[in-house]
Design a protein around this motif. Sequence first.
Motif: not given
Length: 433
Positions: A81-83, A359, A361, A365, A379, A431
């Motif tokens: 998720a976006f930090a 993030d 994943n 990034d 991201y 997050t």
Amino acid sequence: MKRPFPPPPQPDIEKHDNCLSARRAPHFGHCTSVSDSLNRRRVSNGCPHSPHRYSYIGIPLAYRDTLNRMRRPAWLIPVLAFAAFERVQLLETTSEDSAGVSLGDLNGDGRLDIVLAKGRHKPLHDRVLLNDGKGGYIASNLGPNPDRTYSAALADIDRDGDLDVVSSNDTPDAKLVYLNDGRGRFAVKGGFGDPKWVTRYVTLADLNGDKYPDIVAANRGGNRTVESFACLNDRAGSFPKCEPIYEGSATAIAASDFDGDNAIDLFIPHRDGGQSVVLWNNGQGRFPTSTSVGPADTAARIAVAGDLNGDGCDDIVFIEERRKGAFLALNLKDRRFAEPAPLPGRSRTPYALALADLDGNGHLDVVVGNVESPGAVFYNEGRATSFREGSWNDGRGVVYGVAFADIDGDGALDIVAARSGAPNAIWFGGTRE
């Protein structure tokens, strides 16, 4: 000596290899993986496909190590998720000119400490911030005298098991090597190069395969012709000889084994309107051939290397001041790079650059610090074909350098920023769903 965190799996490298030293953060700024001539490995289509020898990136901007190879350390919880980067801790109350930040366990207590490079064009004291284990830091001066520092790079220069500091200072100051006594106290070992060099950042990498970190010094000349240099470690922690490697203006130099031949190559982004190039290492720390990358009139401040599309080859990302953005040049193998493509986002003046999987994943990034504007996180949604833009920091001052670590232990990487015109600070990840 115990490491503060369990490291990810590594190849069978000699236990005393610098980056396997217990006194360093696993992948946060002073040790970053590039190529392993210590262990012969399979090479496919000209690029490495396994972790390898280490390079020590002096600019506190290129944090690759295991992140570079897309293997997120087990102790970091996937965020996906976006930090948020909303909670802030100021490291100082002043707004002195700072240009770099490095993280590492300096005194062997298992906690991450901070080194701030200060001064740039006017003398200031570089600062050592020892982690007190209670969320605060005990600050002291790195050396006895103020100087015009851009980077204070961390690596085990003399291979005695602790992190030392290489300080890159602008003219007319001497460029210095500080040795650590193992307790986070430093003494000047000596210098390198010429005090007259207009040095900006240094990159530390094993250029000749002897397992000792060497120094690559980027010198900026503006409209004047200057050279950047490689200074080889004499295996006693001194750098008695430096040889020119590039004629042209540079602020920072990125190191990586771009072609998979077990030798660390150098990407030099031209700072003041010239041609950026990759210098190809012949395995002995010499660079007889080169490849041009990008336009012939580049004004790039910083470059970093990392595998953004997961093909096993390190790509190049750089920030361009005149074109006001970040650009990605994919590694096409066989010593070829694609034309640089701009990352999304509105026009801003970038000044700092780094790579990290923020993030969780599994893809690197791109983190950018700007001039008097909030920073950006691009991201990577996979294969470097699509990026989501997020933001971080308050937009005050100029961000010159960033480093990453899970400072508060919540499983998310935080951003430590060195700034001029605003206090140095930590932005905590968390997050945002």
